[in-house]
Motif scaffolding. Sequence first.
Motif, short mmCIF file in Angstrom:
data_model
loop_
_atom_site.label_atom_id
_atom_site.label_comp_id
_atom_site.label_asym_id
_atom_site.label_seq_id
_atom_site.Cartn_x
_atom_site.Cartn_y
_atom_site.Cartn_z
N THR A 31 1.63 -0.58 -3.47
CA THR A 31 1.74 -0.08 -4.83
C THR A 31 0.42 0.59 -5.19
OG1 THR A 31 0.97 -2.22 -5.68
CG2 THR A 31 3.36 -1.88 -5.57
N VAL A 32 0.40 1.23 -6.36
CA VAL A 32 -0.81 1.88 -6.86
C VAL A 32 -0.94 1.53 -8.33
CG1 VAL A 32 -1.93 4.11 -7.27
CG2 VAL A 32 -0.55 3.78 -5.23
N ASP A 33 -2.15 1.16 -8.76
CA ASP A 33 -2.33 0.82 -10.17
C ASP A 33 -2.53 2.07 -11.02
OD1 ASP A 33 -5.03 1.56 -10.01
OD2 ASP A 33 -5.76 -0.49 -9.94
N ALA A 34 -2.73 1.87 -12.31
CA ALA A 34 -2.86 2.99 -13.25
C ALA A 34 -4.05 3.89 -12.95
CB ALA A 34 -2.94 2.46 -14.68
N ASP A 35 -5.06 3.34 -12.25
CA ASP A 35 -6.25 4.12 -11.90
C ASP A 35 -6.15 4.75 -10.51
OD1 ASP A 35 -7.52 3.47 -14.33
OD2 ASP A 35 -8.20 1.56 -13.50
N GLY A 36 -5.01 4.60 -9.85
CA GLY A 36 -4.83 5.18 -8.53
C GLY A 36 -5.33 4.31 -7.40
N GLN A 37 -5.71 3.06 -7.69
CA GLN A 37 -6.20 2.14 -6.67
C GLN A 37 -5.01 1.54 -5.91
OE1 GLN A 37 -9.41 1.47 -5.83
NE2 GLN A 37 -8.65 0.16 -4.20
N PRO A 38 -4.94 1.74 -4.59
CA PRO A 38 -3.81 1.19 -3.83
C PRO A 38 -3.97 -0.31 -3.59
CG PRO A 38 -5.29 2.34 -2.37
CD PRO A 38 -5.82 2.55 -3.76
N SER A 39 -2.84 -0.95 -3.38
CA SER A 39 -2.81 -2.39 -3.11
C SER A 39 -1.61 -2.65 -2.20
CB SER A 39 -2.66 -3.14 -4.43
OG SER A 39 -2.63 -4.52 -4.22
N VAL A 40 -1.77 -3.58 -1.28
CA VAL A 40 -0.67 -3.90 -0.36
C VAL A 40 -0.63 -5.40 -0.14
CG1 VAL A 40 -2.01 -3.56 1.77
CG2 VAL A 40 0.46 -3.21 1.80
N ARG A 41 0.59 -5.92 0.04
CA ARG A 41 0.78 -7.34 0.31
C ARG A 41 2.13 -7.51 0.99
NH1 ARG A 41 1.40 -4.50 -3.66
NH2 ARG A 41 0.13 -5.51 -5.20
N MET A 42 2.33 -8.67 1.60
CA MET A 42 3.59 -8.97 2.26
C MET A 42 4.54 -9.63 1.26
SD MET A 42 3.06 -7.75 5.24
CE MET A 42 4.54 -8.28 6.10
N VAL A 43 5.79 -9.20 1.29
CA VAL A 43 6.86 -9.81 0.51
C VAL A 43 8.07 -9.93 1.44
CG1 VAL A 43 6.02 -8.93 -1.72
CG2 VAL A 43 7.70 -7.60 -0.41
#
Length: 191
Positions: A31-43
Amino acid sequence: MADDPIAIFDAWLADAGRSEPNDPNAMALATVDADGQPSVRMVLLKGHDDRGFVFYTNRESRKAGELAANRHAALLFHWKSLRRQVRIEGPVTRVTDAESDAYFATRSRASQVGAWASDQSRPLDDRATFEARYTEVEARFPGDVPRPPHWGGYRVAPSAIELWEDRPGRLHHRRLFTRTDGGWDEGLLYP
Protein backbone atom coordinates in the motif's frame (compact mmCIF):
# COMPACT_ATOMS: atom_id res chain seq x y z
CA MET A 1 -2.86 -16.12 -26.12
CA ALA A 2 -5.87 -14.75 -24.15
CA ASP A 3 -6.09 -17.35 -21.38
CA ASP A 4 -8.03 -16.59 -18.19
CA PRO A 5 -5.52 -15.51 -15.52
CA ILE A 6 -7.99 -16.26 -12.71
CA ALA A 7 -8.29 -19.88 -13.87
CA ILE A 8 -4.50 -20.16 -14.05
CA PHE A 9 -4.24 -18.63 -10.56
CA ASP A 10 -6.76 -21.21 -9.28
CA ALA A 11 -4.61 -24.06 -10.63
CA TRP A 12 -1.41 -22.55 -9.23
CA LEU A 13 -3.00 -21.97 -5.81
CA ALA A 14 -4.17 -25.60 -5.78
CA ASP A 15 -0.61 -26.70 -6.64
CA ALA A 16 0.70 -24.50 -3.81
CA GLY A 17 -1.79 -26.09 -1.42
CA ARG A 18 -0.15 -29.44 -2.12
CA SER A 19 3.48 -28.27 -1.99
CA GLU A 20 3.88 -25.28 0.33
CA PRO A 21 4.60 -26.22 3.95
CA ASN A 22 2.70 -23.24 5.45
CA ASP A 23 0.04 -20.81 4.31
CA PRO A 24 -0.09 -21.28 0.53
CA ASN A 25 -2.61 -18.41 0.60
CA ALA A 26 -0.06 -15.95 2.10
CA MET A 27 0.40 -12.83 0.01
CA ALA A 28 2.36 -9.63 0.36
CA LEU A 29 0.08 -6.58 0.38
CA ALA A 30 1.69 -3.32 -0.72
CA THR A 31 0.00 0.00 0.00
CA VAL A 32 0.99 3.66 -0.12
CA ASP A 33 0.14 6.29 2.48
CA ALA A 34 -1.09 9.84 1.83
CA ASP A 35 2.52 11.07 1.58
CA GLY A 36 3.48 8.45 -1.01
CA GLN A 37 5.43 6.30 1.48
CA PRO A 38 5.14 2.60 0.49
CA SER A 39 4.46 -0.14 3.01
CA VAL A 40 4.26 -3.91 2.62
CA ARG A 41 3.21 -6.78 4.88
CA MET A 42 1.99 -10.35 4.64
CA VAL A 43 -1.74 -11.10 4.83
CA LEU A 44 -3.81 -14.16 3.99
CA LEU A 45 -6.05 -14.50 0.95
CA LYS A 46 -9.49 -15.49 2.23
CA GLY A 47 -11.41 -15.61 -1.02
CA HIS A 48 -11.21 -14.73 -4.68
CA ASP A 49 -13.30 -14.73 -7.83
CA ASP A 50 -13.66 -12.64 -10.97
CA ARG A 51 -14.40 -9.57 -8.81
CA GLY A 52 -11.07 -9.76 -6.99
CA PHE A 53 -8.91 -11.03 -4.15
CA VAL A 54 -10.17 -10.66 -0.55
CA PHE A 55 -8.37 -10.27 2.77
CA TYR A 56 -9.61 -9.19 6.21
CA THR A 57 -8.16 -6.87 8.82
CA ASN A 58 -8.78 -4.29 11.51
CA ARG A 59 -10.10 -1.24 9.66
CA GLU A 60 -8.29 1.02 12.15
CA SER A 61 -4.90 -0.54 11.36
CA ARG A 62 -2.07 1.12 9.49
CA LYS A 63 -2.88 -0.77 6.28
CA ALA A 64 -6.53 0.31 6.47
CA GLY A 65 -5.47 3.94 6.92
CA GLU A 66 -3.22 3.65 3.90
CA LEU A 67 -6.04 2.12 1.86
CA ALA A 68 -8.30 4.99 2.89
CA ALA A 69 -5.66 7.46 1.65
CA ASN A 70 -4.96 5.60 -1.60
CA ARG A 71 -7.50 3.05 -2.85
CA HIS A 72 -4.97 1.09 -4.92
CA ALA A 73 -2.82 -1.83 -3.82
CA ALA A 74 -0.56 -4.56 -5.11
CA LEU A 75 -0.46 -8.21 -4.06
CA LEU A 76 2.31 -10.76 -4.48
CA PHE A 77 2.10 -14.51 -4.08
CA HIS A 78 5.48 -16.25 -4.07
CA TRP A 79 5.52 -20.03 -4.02
CA LYS A 80 9.20 -20.86 -3.73
CA SER A 81 8.67 -24.63 -3.87
CA LEU A 82 6.89 -24.22 -7.23
CA ARG A 83 9.25 -21.52 -8.53
CA ARG A 84 6.24 -19.34 -9.36
CA GLN A 85 4.88 -15.99 -8.38
CA VAL A 86 1.79 -13.94 -9.15
CA ARG A 87 1.65 -10.13 -9.04
CA ILE A 88 -1.74 -8.42 -8.89
CA GLU A 89 -2.46 -4.69 -9.04
CA GLY A 90 -5.75 -2.84 -8.82
CA PRO A 91 -8.23 -0.68 -6.99
CA VAL A 92 -9.45 -1.68 -3.54
CA THR A 93 -12.96 -1.62 -2.10
CA ARG A 94 -14.42 -2.82 1.16
CA VAL A 95 -16.40 -6.06 1.07
CA THR A 96 -19.99 -5.94 2.33
CA ASP A 97 -20.82 -6.29 6.01
CA ALA A 98 -22.59 -9.55 5.16
CA GLU A 99 -19.39 -10.95 3.60
CA SER A 100 -17.34 -9.79 6.60
CA ASP A 101 -19.87 -11.31 9.04
CA ALA A 102 -19.86 -14.62 7.17
CA TYR A 103 -16.08 -14.89 7.16
CA PHE A 104 -15.73 -13.72 10.78
CA ALA A 105 -18.07 -16.53 11.86
CA THR A 106 -15.64 -19.10 10.41
CA ARG A 107 -12.64 -17.85 12.41
CA SER A 108 -11.46 -19.60 15.55
CA ARG A 109 -12.75 -18.21 18.82
CA ALA A 110 -9.23 -17.05 19.73
CA SER A 111 -9.00 -15.06 16.48
CA GLN A 112 -12.44 -13.58 17.04
CA VAL A 113 -11.57 -12.48 20.58
CA GLY A 114 -8.22 -11.15 19.35
CA ALA A 115 -9.98 -8.95 16.79
CA TRP A 116 -11.74 -7.16 19.66
CA ALA A 117 -8.71 -7.05 22.00
CA SER A 118 -6.09 -5.77 19.57
CA ASP A 119 -5.54 -2.14 18.60
CA GLN A 120 -3.70 -3.45 15.55
CA SER A 121 -0.61 -1.49 14.46
CA ARG A 122 -0.72 0.90 17.42
CA PRO A 123 1.95 1.06 20.14
CA LEU A 124 1.64 -1.44 23.00
CA ASP A 125 3.26 -0.67 26.36
CA ASP A 126 3.79 -4.35 27.20
CA ARG A 127 2.39 -7.75 26.33
CA ALA A 128 0.55 -8.01 29.67
CA THR A 129 -1.74 -5.14 28.63
CA PHE A 130 -2.83 -7.00 25.52
CA GLU A 131 -3.27 -10.28 27.39
CA ALA A 132 -5.43 -8.54 30.03
CA ARG A 133 -7.61 -7.02 27.30
CA TYR A 134 -7.91 -10.44 25.66
CA THR A 135 -9.10 -11.96 28.97
CA GLU A 136 -11.63 -9.13 29.42
CA VAL A 137 -13.06 -9.62 25.94
CA GLU A 138 -13.22 -13.37 26.40
CA ALA A 139 -15.31 -12.84 29.56
CA ARG A 140 -17.54 -10.26 27.82
CA PHE A 141 -18.48 -12.77 25.10
CA PRO A 142 -18.97 -16.19 26.77
CA GLY A 143 -20.93 -17.47 23.75
CA ASP A 144 -20.75 -16.34 20.15
CA VAL A 145 -18.37 -13.50 19.43
CA PRO A 146 -19.87 -10.87 17.10
CA ARG A 147 -17.73 -9.18 14.46
CA PRO A 148 -16.29 -5.89 15.75
CA PRO A 149 -17.58 -2.88 13.81
CA HIS A 150 -13.97 -1.87 13.06
CA TRP A 151 -13.06 -5.21 11.45
CA GLY A 152 -13.80 -6.33 7.90
CA GLY A 153 -12.64 -7.25 4.45
CA TYR A 154 -11.13 -5.59 1.43
CA ARG A 155 -11.21 -6.69 -2.20
CA VAL A 156 -8.42 -5.94 -4.69
CA ALA A 157 -10.02 -5.89 -8.14
CA PRO A 158 -7.25 -6.86 -10.54
CA SER A 159 -6.52 -4.43 -13.33
CA ALA A 160 -3.29 -6.33 -14.05
CA ILE A 161 -2.08 -9.84 -13.22
CA GLU A 162 1.44 -11.04 -13.95
CA LEU A 163 2.18 -14.78 -13.89
CA TRP A 164 5.89 -15.50 -13.42
CA GLU A 165 7.60 -18.87 -13.80
CA ASP A 166 11.24 -19.52 -13.04
CA ARG A 167 13.34 -20.87 -15.89
CA PRO A 168 17.00 -21.98 -16.04
CA GLY A 169 19.56 -19.26 -16.61
CA ARG A 170 17.14 -16.63 -15.28
CA LEU A 171 15.27 -16.81 -18.61
CA HIS A 172 11.97 -16.62 -16.76
CA HIS A 173 8.56 -16.79 -18.42
CA ARG A 174 6.42 -13.72 -17.64
CA ARG A 175 2.83 -13.32 -18.83
CA LEU A 176 1.05 -10.01 -18.21
CA PHE A 177 -2.74 -9.88 -18.29
CA THR A 178 -4.42 -6.47 -18.41
CA ARG A 179 -8.16 -6.17 -17.79
CA THR A 180 -10.27 -4.78 -20.60
CA ASP A 181 -14.02 -4.22 -20.90
CA GLY A 182 -14.34 -7.56 -22.64
CA GLY A 183 -12.02 -9.65 -20.44
CA TRP A 184 -8.24 -9.79 -20.56
CA ASP A 185 -5.49 -8.78 -22.96
CA GLU A 186 -2.35 -10.89 -22.65
CA GLY A 187 1.23 -10.13 -23.47
CA LEU A 188 4.71 -11.29 -22.56
CA LEU A 189 7.41 -9.44 -20.63
CA TYR A 190 11.15 -9.84 -20.95
CA PRO A 191 12.60 -11.75 -18.02
